[in-house]
Design a protein around this motif. Structure first.
Motif, PDB file in Angstrom:
ATOM      1  N   ASP A  13       0.856  -1.189   0.000  1.00  0.00           N
ATOM      2  CA  ASP A  13       0.000   0.000   0.000  1.00  0.00           C
ATOM      3  C   ASP A  13       0.890   1.235   0.000  1.00  0.00           C
ATOM      4  O   ASP A  13       1.358   1.684   1.029  1.00  0.00           O
ATOM      5  CB  ASP A  13      -0.921  -0.007   1.208  1.00  0.00           C
ATOM      6  N   GLU A  14       1.148   1.777  -1.186  1.00  0.00           N
ATOM      7  CA  GLU A  14       2.075   2.895  -1.287  1.00  0.00           C
ATOM      8  C   GLU A  14       1.522   4.189  -0.740  1.00  0.00           C
ATOM      9  O   GLU A  14       2.245   5.151  -0.582  1.00  0.00           O
ATOM     10  CB  GLU A  14       2.581   3.061  -2.718  1.00  0.00           C
ATOM     11  N   ARG A  15       0.250   4.231  -0.413  1.00  0.00           N
ATOM     12  CA  ARG A  15      -0.320   5.444   0.189  1.00  0.00           C
ATOM     13  C   ARG A  15      -0.142   5.470   1.704  1.00  0.00           C
ATOM     14  O   ARG A  15      -0.354   6.487   2.330  1.00  0.00           O
ATOM     15  CB  ARG A  15      -1.799   5.563  -0.152  1.00  0.00           C
ATOM     16  N   ASP A  16       0.216   4.335   2.259  1.00  0.00           N
ATOM     17  CA  ASP A  16       0.436   4.228   3.699  1.00  0.00           C
ATOM     18  C   ASP A  16       1.920   3.948   3.921  1.00  0.00           C
ATOM     19  O   ASP A  16       2.376   2.828   3.728  1.00  0.00           O
ATOM     20  CB  ASP A  16      -0.413   3.097   4.280  1.00  0.00           C
ATOM     21  N   PRO A  17       2.693   4.965   4.303  1.00  0.00           N
ATOM     22  CA  PRO A  17       4.149   4.786   4.432  1.00  0.00           C
ATOM     23  C   PRO A  17       4.547   3.637   5.359  1.00  0.00           C
ATOM     24  O   PRO A  17       5.490   2.908   5.053  1.00  0.00           O
ATOM     25  CB  PRO A  17       4.634   6.124   4.986  1.00  0.00           C
ATOM     26  N   GLN A  18       3.850   3.455   6.453  1.00  0.00           N
ATOM     27  CA  GLN A  18       4.220   2.388   7.384  1.00  0.00           C
ATOM     28  C   GLN A  18       4.042   1.011   6.732  1.00  0.00           C
ATOM     29  O   GLN A  18       4.937   0.172   6.793  1.00  0.00           O
ATOM     30  CB  GLN A  18       3.397   2.465   8.658  1.00  0.00           C
ATOM     31  N   ARG A  19       2.918   0.787   6.079  1.00  0.00           N
ATOM     32  CA  ARG A  19       2.679  -0.502   5.423  1.00  0.00           C
ATOM     33  C   ARG A  19       3.656  -0.715   4.271  1.00  0.00           C
ATOM     34  O   ARG A  19       4.139  -1.823   4.050  1.00  0.00           O
ATOM     35  CB  ARG A  19       1.239  -0.595   4.923  1.00  0.00           C
ATOM     36  N   PHE A  20       3.959   0.356   3.535  1.00  0.00           N
ATOM     37  CA  PHE A  20       4.900   0.249   2.430  1.00  0.00           C
ATOM     38  C   PHE A  20       6.277  -0.195   2.924  1.00  0.00           C
ATOM     39  O   PHE A  20       6.859  -1.152   2.411  1.00  0.00           O
ATOM     40  CB  PHE A  20       5.014   1.585   1.687  1.00  0.00           C
ATOM     41  N   TRP A  21       6.813   0.486   3.934  1.00  0.00           N
ATOM     42  CA  TRP A  21       8.155   0.156   4.414  1.00  0.00           C
ATOM     43  C   TRP A  21       8.195  -1.189   5.119  1.00  0.00           C
ATOM     44  O   TRP A  21       9.213  -1.895   5.052  1.00  0.00           O
ATOM     45  CB  TRP A  21       8.725   1.281   5.286  1.00  0.00           C
ATOM     46  N   LEU A  22       7.108  -1.584   5.768  1.00  0.00           N
ATOM     47  CA  LEU A  22       7.059  -2.928   6.354  1.00  0.00           C
ATOM     48  C   LEU A  22       7.110  -3.988   5.250  1.00  0.00           C
ATOM     49  O   LEU A  22       7.769  -5.019   5.400  1.00  0.00           O
ATOM     50  CB  LEU A  22       5.812  -3.102   7.215  1.00  0.00           C
ATOM     51  N   ALA A  23       6.437  -3.733   4.134  1.00  0.00           N
ATOM     52  CA  ALA A  23       6.483  -4.661   3.002  1.00  0.00           C
ATOM     53  C   ALA A  23       7.892  -4.717   2.407  1.00  0.00           C
ATOM     54  O   ALA A  23       8.381  -5.796   2.053  1.00  0.00           O
ATOM     55  CB  ALA A  23       5.469  -4.256   1.940  1.00  0.00           C
TER      56      ALA A  23
END
Length: 69
Positions: free
Chosen positions: A42-52
């Motif tokens: 989810d590139e709109r959610d920085p936390q989810r993006f970096w966790l991925a």
């Protein structure tokens, strides 16, 4: 790709063959154990993006020693 810490970002419209291109490139270069794959982050959610991204790095041979849970 050779050497430490190289990153490739591919951006193109849906259905243009990004996945096929990258998977073919990774396989031909013999990079399957060194290449992290991060899709549907989810590139709109920085936390989810970096966790991925971190999860993808942990799944690689070099990254498993560098990126801790």
């Amino acid at each position: 790709m050779s050497g430490p810490a190289q990153v490739a970002v591919v951006s193109a419209p849906a259905g243009s063959g990004k996945t096929v291109l990258l998977r073919s490139w990774i396989a031909q270069a013999g990079l399957a154990e060194s290449a992290g794959w991060c899709d549907r982050a989810d590139e709109r959610d920085p936390q989810r993006f970096w966790l991925a991204v971190l999860s993808a790095l942990r799944a690689t041979a070099p990254g498993s020693a560098l990126v801790q849970l």
